[in-house]
Design an enzyme around this catalytic site. Structure first.
Site, PDB file in Angstrom:
ATOM      1  N   LYS A 184       0.868  -1.187   0.000  1.00  0.00           N
ATOM      2  CA  LYS A 184       0.000   0.000   0.000  1.00  0.00           C
ATOM      3  C   LYS A 184       0.903   1.234   0.000  1.00  0.00           C
ATOM      4  O   LYS A 184       1.418   1.641   1.037  1.00  0.00           O
ATOM      5  CB  LYS A 184      -0.897  -0.013   1.248  1.00  0.00           C
ATOM      6  CG  LYS A 184      -2.244   0.631   1.073  1.00  0.00           C
ATOM      7  CD  LYS A 184      -2.229   2.100   0.684  1.00  0.00           C
ATOM      8  CE  LYS A 184      -1.993   3.016   1.851  1.00  0.00           C
ATOM      9  NZ  LYS A 184      -1.857   4.435   1.416  1.00  0.00           N
ATOM     10  N   GLY A 236       6.118   5.473   8.326  1.00  0.00           N
ATOM     11  CA  GLY A 236       5.311   6.689   8.264  1.00  0.00           C
ATOM     12  C   GLY A 236       5.469   7.467   9.550  1.00  0.00           C
ATOM     13  O   GLY A 236       6.455   7.285  10.280  1.00  0.00           O
ATOM     14  N   GLY A 241       1.703   5.482  13.197  1.00  0.00           N
ATOM     15  CA  GLY A 241       2.281   4.260  13.768  1.00  0.00           C
ATOM     16  C   GLY A 241       1.525   3.809  15.012  1.00  0.00           C
ATOM     17  O   GLY A 241       1.320   2.608  15.233  1.00  0.00           O
ATOM     18  N   GLU A 258       8.661   1.865  11.320  1.00  0.00           N
ATOM     19  CA  GLU A 258       9.754   2.826  11.062  1.00  0.00           C
ATOM     20  C   GLU A 258       9.110   4.201  11.065  1.00  0.00           C
ATOM     21  O   GLU A 258       8.404   4.562  10.122  1.00  0.00           O
ATOM     22  CB  GLU A 258      10.409   2.549   9.706  1.00  0.00           C
ATOM     23  CG  GLU A 258      11.020   1.160   9.556  1.00  0.00           C
ATOM     24  CD  GLU A 258      12.291   0.990  10.371  1.00  0.00           C
ATOM     25  OE1 GLU A 258      12.874   1.996  10.803  1.00  0.00           O
ATOM     26  OE2 GLU A 258      12.670  -0.167  10.598  1.00  0.00           O
ATOM     27  N   CYS A 292      13.400  10.950   7.229  1.00  0.00           N
ATOM     28  CA  CYS A 292      13.249  10.584   8.644  1.00  0.00           C
ATOM     29  C   CYS A 292      14.548  10.780   9.404  1.00  0.00           C
ATOM     30  O   CYS A 292      14.538  11.035  10.596  1.00  0.00           O
ATOM     31  CB  CYS A 292      12.769   9.150   8.756  1.00  0.00           C
ATOM     32  SG  CYS A 292      13.810   8.006   7.857  1.00  0.00           S
ATOM     33  N   GLU A 393       9.050  16.896  14.954  1.00  0.00           N
ATOM     34  CA  GLU A 393       9.551  16.619  13.603  1.00  0.00           C
ATOM     35  C   GLU A 393       9.006  17.688  12.654  1.00  0.00           C
ATOM     36  O   GLU A 393       7.794  17.901  12.577  1.00  0.00           O
ATOM     37  CB  GLU A 393       9.084  15.234  13.157  1.00  0.00           C
ATOM     38  CG  GLU A 393       9.698  14.830  11.837  1.00  0.00           C
ATOM     39  CD  GLU A 393       9.338  13.402  11.431  1.00  0.00           C
ATOM     40  OE1 GLU A 393       8.139  13.065  11.470  1.00  0.00           O
ATOM     41  OE2 GLU A 393      10.246  12.646  11.055  1.00  0.00           O
TER      42      GLU A 393
HETATM   43  P1  NAD Z   1       1.844   8.941   7.176  1.00  0.00           P
HETATM   44  O1  NAD Z   1       1.910   8.281   8.510  1.00  0.00           O
HETATM   45  O2  NAD Z   1       0.906  10.047   6.986  1.00  0.00           O
HETATM   46  O3  NAD Z   1       1.490   7.866   6.027  1.00  0.00           O
HETATM   47  C1  NAD Z   1       2.277   6.726   5.807  1.00  0.00           C
HETATM   48  C2  NAD Z   1       1.438   5.667   5.096  1.00  0.00           C
HETATM   49  O4  NAD Z   1       0.432   5.217   5.990  1.00  0.00           O
HETATM   50  C3  NAD Z   1       0.715   6.152   3.849  1.00  0.00           C
HETATM   51  O5  NAD Z   1       0.728   5.120   2.886  1.00  0.00           O
HETATM   52  C4  NAD Z   1      -0.694   6.389   4.352  1.00  0.00           C
HETATM   53  O6  NAD Z   1      -1.696   6.301   3.353  1.00  0.00           O
HETATM   54  C5  NAD Z   1      -0.841   5.268   5.354  1.00  0.00           C
HETATM   55  N1  NAD Z   1      -1.843   5.470   6.399  1.00  0.00           N
HETATM   56  C6  NAD Z   1      -2.454   6.612   6.790  1.00  0.00           C
HETATM   57  N2  NAD Z   1      -3.326   6.362   7.791  1.00  0.00           N
HETATM   58  C7  NAD Z   1      -3.257   5.034   8.040  1.00  0.00           C
HETATM   59  C8  NAD Z   1      -3.896   4.179   8.984  1.00  0.00           C
HETATM   60  N3  NAD Z   1      -4.781   4.634   9.862  1.00  0.00           N
HETATM   61  N4  NAD Z   1      -3.569   2.870   8.987  1.00  0.00           N
HETATM   62  C9  NAD Z   1      -2.638   2.394   8.132  1.00  0.00           C
HETATM   63  N5  NAD Z   1      -2.009   3.155   7.201  1.00  0.00           N
HETATM   64  C10 NAD Z   1      -2.314   4.468   7.170  1.00  0.00           C
HETATM   65  O7  NAD Z   1       3.342   9.366   6.852  1.00  0.00           O
HETATM   66  P2  NAD Z   1       3.851  10.201   5.598  1.00  0.00           P
HETATM   67  O8  NAD Z   1       3.412  11.620   5.791  1.00  0.00           O
HETATM   68  O9  NAD Z   1       3.517   9.491   4.347  1.00  0.00           O
HETATM   69  O10 NAD Z   1       5.448  10.095   5.773  1.00  0.00           O
HETATM   70  C11 NAD Z   1       6.182  10.951   6.561  1.00  0.00           C
HETATM   71  C12 NAD Z   1       6.507  10.311   7.896  1.00  0.00           C
HETATM   72  O11 NAD Z   1       7.173   9.068   7.688  1.00  0.00           O
HETATM   73  C13 NAD Z   1       7.459  11.136   8.733  1.00  0.00           C
HETATM   74  O12 NAD Z   1       7.028  11.150  10.071  1.00  0.00           O
HETATM   75  C14 NAD Z   1       8.778  10.375   8.617  1.00  0.00           C
HETATM   76  O13 NAD Z   1       9.689  10.579   9.667  1.00  0.00           O
HETATM   77  C15 NAD Z   1       8.316   8.984   8.524  1.00  0.00           C
HETATM   78  N6  NAD Z   1       9.354   8.146   7.890  1.00  0.00           N
HETATM   79  C16 NAD Z   1      10.062   7.275   8.674  1.00  0.00           C
HETATM   80  C17 NAD Z   1      11.082   6.513   8.106  1.00  0.00           C
HETATM   81  C18 NAD Z   1      11.858   5.525   8.928  1.00  0.00           C
HETATM   82  O14 NAD Z   1      12.481   4.654   8.332  1.00  0.00           O
HETATM   83  N7  NAD Z   1      11.838   5.607  10.258  1.00  0.00           N
HETATM   84  C19 NAD Z   1      11.374   6.646   6.753  1.00  0.00           C
HETATM   85  C20 NAD Z   1      10.641   7.559   5.992  1.00  0.00           C
HETATM   86  C21 NAD Z   1       9.622   8.296   6.582  1.00  0.00           C
END
Ligand code: NAD
Length: 498
Positions: A184, A236, A241, A258, A292, A393
């Site tokens: 996804k 995300g 998370g 992550e 991240c 962040e």
């Molecule tokens: P997000 O949490 O908004 O979305 C991530 C994914 O989760 C998307 O595909 C989204 O559609 C999905 N999602 C949204 N709501 C959901 C739910 N209730 N249940 C399951 N899935 C759901 O994050 P983003 O804005 O896409 O990415 C940015 C974030 O990701 C930042 O906080 C960044 O630090 C983090 N990130 C972490 C790492 C790591 O390896 N630690 C790497 C890259 C990004």
């Protein structure tokens, strides 16, 4: 010369890929606008529970009855190599899709795709060396086998900041272990995942082994709640998370998370200060600061701080902000308008908390930037440790500077946030480097380099930055279960022989 961005009429339709079926048109689609121009570049189907159920069913069938988990590791490794070769052959297209939809500079996206192909090859090597253990120390008639098995059907949820790369930090490792998957991607950046799943089919990986459901958080939520999924690997925000942890409780599925970060660059007075200044600028502007492991906090020794901050500001002013598809661009466009407003909000907030803006934070100069989500990279001096700009962040090119006077204070400041993903140390002293590296509460520490780690190094977070590890052997093992098989040969002496 920038590559022209497609117009609305050319907008791609990005659908689901479930088993051997691709879904075309549908009533509900999410329009994706290029962050650099605000033009619509793709329309993404809005999948939900029915599509997830179908995709999980396909992955379940492929795992429970299909050939993939039953192939030899050599056959699985060969298939992963074929995918890597196809990624190389389509590198330009994949990089362009990611740059166009995420707003990252094209040159950064090209680096991502090279890295992605490397991850598929590394995972092939892990497949070849997959092994368990034996234990024979429990008497001459005892043999203990520790079998390492694929965990089953995995749900992979991907963010928008490294679409093809983060997918490749998960999927080839899961496939190497013998798992099947439902992917996804982010609703903002689904096109490269769509192309990758097509390439996976072209590489001869059987239908149903990798399925794609596109859509927003509703599709993600349905995937996490699905009883047919054995593990969810999610990258995300920390806020999402937490929702994933709760939603995974139904069938007690395993989770790997992550999440967010808030890394610090710790610059000691004995560092190579030129090198450190270049590293600090890279750390906060790489991938638009939407990374991240971005380094939005600069902790600098008070004795060198004034000159060092000036040097960093001078280098930040030279960063070329521009259209993502222009090869000269070093800082592209942020993902969407609400995110840009949030990043700018941190700059305004920092001032309210006593910070001093040294450079940036406003609109950058440039005749072709009018419709995009751009910001001039910012340096804010004298940031207090309780200010939101220090604690939260930001996910944009905004650097907050805080001074320290001894290593203990630097460690306290670096560790004084909820996150624990990465930190960087700049010093020439081995004693300082090792003492501080051991004291930092983060899954990664960079020393005299930053945002720099090969696929062999496990990656993940302490504290609110996540659970589990990605990449390295540890990342592969996340996609496996251990089974202990205890065997007695000869006649057993029973406690109650009856
Ligand atoms: P997000 O949490 O908004 O979305 C991530 C994914 O989760 C998307 O595909 C989204 O559609 C999905 N999602 C949204 N709501 C959901 C739910 N209730 N249940 C399951 N899935 C759901 O994050 P983003 O804005 O896409 O990415 C940015 C974030 O990701 C930042 O906080 C960044 O630090 C983090 N990130 C972490 C790492 C790591 O390896 N630690 C790497 C890259 C990004």
């Amino acid at each position: 010369m920038p590559i022209p961005t497609p117009t609305h009429a050319d907008a791609r339709l990005v659908g689901h890929i479930i088993g051997d079926q691709e879904t075309g048109a549908a009533d509900e689609a999410i329009e994706r606008r290029a962050p650099g121009t605000d033009e619509i570049v793709s329309r993404v189907l809005a999948g939900g529970a029915p599509e997830v159920a179908a995709a999980v069913g396909a992955a379940r069938g492929a795992f429970d009855e299909g050939p993939w988990p039953r192939l030899t590791v050599a056959e699985r490794a060969a298939a992963l190599h074929r995918v890597a070769d196809l990624i190389d052959a389509h590198a330009d297209e994949l990089a362009r899709l990611d740059a166009e939809e995420s707003g990252k500079p094209l040159t950064t996206a090209e680096g991502d795709i090279g890295g992605a192909a490397g991850l598929w090859r590394y995972a092939a090597a892990l497949a070849l060396t997959m092994k368990g253990q034996t234990f024979t120390g429990n008497g001459p008639d005892y043999t203990g086998l520790v079998l390492r098995e694929p965990i089953g059907v995995v749900g992979l949820i991907i963010p928008w900041n490294f679409p093809a790369l983060i997918l490749s930090q998960k999927l080839p490792f899961a496939l190497a272990a013998g798992c099947t998957a439902v992917v996804k991607p982010s609703e903002f950046t689904s096109s490269s995942a769509h192309l990758l799943v097509r390439l996976i089919a072209q590489a001869g990986i059987p239908a149903g082994v990798v399925n794609l459901v596109v859509g927003d958080g509703r599709a993600g939520q349905a995937l996490v709640e699905s009883e047919g999924v054995d593990l969810v690997s999610f990258t995300g925000s920390t806020a999402t998370g937490r929702r994933v942890m709760t939603a995974a409780a139904g069938n007690m599925k395993k989770i790997s998370l992550e999440l967010g970060g808030k890394a610090a660059n710790i610059v000691f007075a004995d560092a190579d200060l030129e090198d450190a200044a270049a590293g600090v600028v890279h750390g906060v502007t790489f991938n638009n600061g939407e990374c991240c492991v971005s380094q939005p906090r600069l902790l600098v020794h008070a004795s060198v701080a004034d000159d060092f901050v000036q040097e960093v500001a001078r280098r930040m002013q030279r960063i070329r902000v521009g259209q993502p598809l222009d090869r000269a661009t070093q800082l592209g466009a942020l993902i969407h308008a609400p995110h840009l407003a949030r990043v700018k909000g941190f700059v305004a907030d920092a001032v309210r908390f006593g910070g001093e803006i040294v450079t940036g934070g406003g609109d950058p100069a440039g005749s072709d930037l009018g419709n995009g989500q751009f910001i001039a990279p910012a340096v804010i001096d004298r940031v207090a440790a309780d200010a939101p700009v220090f604690q939260e962040e930001i996910f944009g090119p905004v650097l907050g500077v805080t001074r320290f006077t001894d290593p203990a204070e630097a460690i306290r400041l670096a560790n004084g946030v909820q996150y624990g993903l990465a930190n960087t140390i700049w010093s020439k002293s081995t004693d300082t480097v090792l003492d501080v590296a051991k004291a930092l509460r983060s899954g990664t520490v960079y020393v005299n380099t930053t945002i720099d780690a090969p696929a062999q190094m496990p990656f993940g977070g302490y504290k609110a930055s996540g659970i589990g590890r990605e990449m390295g052997e540890a990342g592969f093992e996340e996609f496996t279960e251990l089974k202990s098989v205890s065997i007695r040969t000869g006649k057993r002496v029973h406690t109650f022989p009856g």
